[in-house]
Design an enzyme around this catalytic site. Structure first.
Site, short mmCIF file in Angstrom:
data_model
loop_
_atom_site.label_atom_id
_atom_site.label_comp_id
_atom_site.label_asym_id
_atom_site.label_seq_id
_atom_site.Cartn_x
_atom_site.Cartn_y
_atom_site.Cartn_z
CB ILE A 109 -0.98 0.01 1.21
CG1 ILE A 109 -1.97 1.18 1.10
CG2 ILE A 109 -0.24 -0.03 2.52
CD1 ILE A 109 -3.15 1.08 2.06
CB CYS A 110 0.96 4.14 0.81
SG CYS A 110 1.08 5.94 0.98
CG HIS A 111 5.19 6.46 -0.61
ND1 HIS A 111 4.10 7.05 0.00
CD2 HIS A 111 5.76 7.42 -1.38
CE1 HIS A 111 4.03 8.32 -0.37
NE2 HIS A 111 5.01 8.57 -1.20
#
Length: 181
Positions: A109-111
């Site tokens: 998730i995300c970065h």
């Protein structure tokens, strides 16, 4: 159902976005699996609420003590500093690669897909992330989409990705489904 399975959560010593660790952790536990916190060093890791220090969490094992063979799946939480550090650690990159080689599900998730770019496992895959990673992912051979959650089965394993904390409900459900499949 993921009852009885063990899921690795790979994190750096600091810089983990706390909610991107704790919400998937709870989802894995509630589905009957055992989450284990894996890091590059022993002791405790420091999570953050964006840029502010949050809680610390005890490390269960280091990447040098385990392999993908010990787990049924992998979660890569985000936070900018977390995957940026992990991608510079050969043992952490290798650990992530092992899940792809073994055909085991991975959720990022995300970065967190930065670690997967470094592991060279996104080529030919479709995934999402925090928007600032889209050029990195495309340059690594992936197709980037702007979706709450993307489940990609185009490679040797199921890859679940999401963009940000607001996507956690969908991310956690898709990850638990992938770990059960």
């Amino acid at each position: 159902m993921i009852q009885g399975k063990t899921i690795a959560f790979l994190v750096a010593p600091e810089g983990i976005e706390q909610v991107e660790l704790t919400e998937p952790w709870k989802a894995v536990q509630q589905a009957g699996a055992t989450p284990r916190l894996i890091s590059t060093g022993s002791g405790r890791v420091q999570a953050f609420n964006h840029l502010d220090k949050a809680d610390t969490f005890p490390v269960d094992a280091t990447v040098d003590e385990v392999s993908a063979a010990d787990f049924d799946g992998l979660v890569l939480p985000g936070g900018v500093a977390n995957p940026d550090f992990l991608r510079t650690q050969p043992a952490a990159v290798r650990f992530a690669q092992e899940f792809f080689e073994a055909g085991k599900p991975v959720a990022a998730i995300c970065h967190a897909p930065w670690t997967l770019v470094e592991a060279d496992v996104v080529r030919g895959r479709t995934l999402t992330s925090w928007p600032s990673l889209q050029t990195d992912l495309r340059n690594a051979g992936a197709t980037w989409v702007d979706q709450e959650v993307k489940v990609c089965t185009a490679g040797p394993n199921t890859l679940v990705t999401s963009r940000k904390p607001d996507d956690l409900k969908a991310f956690c459900q898709a990850a638990v489904d992938a770990f059960g499949g």
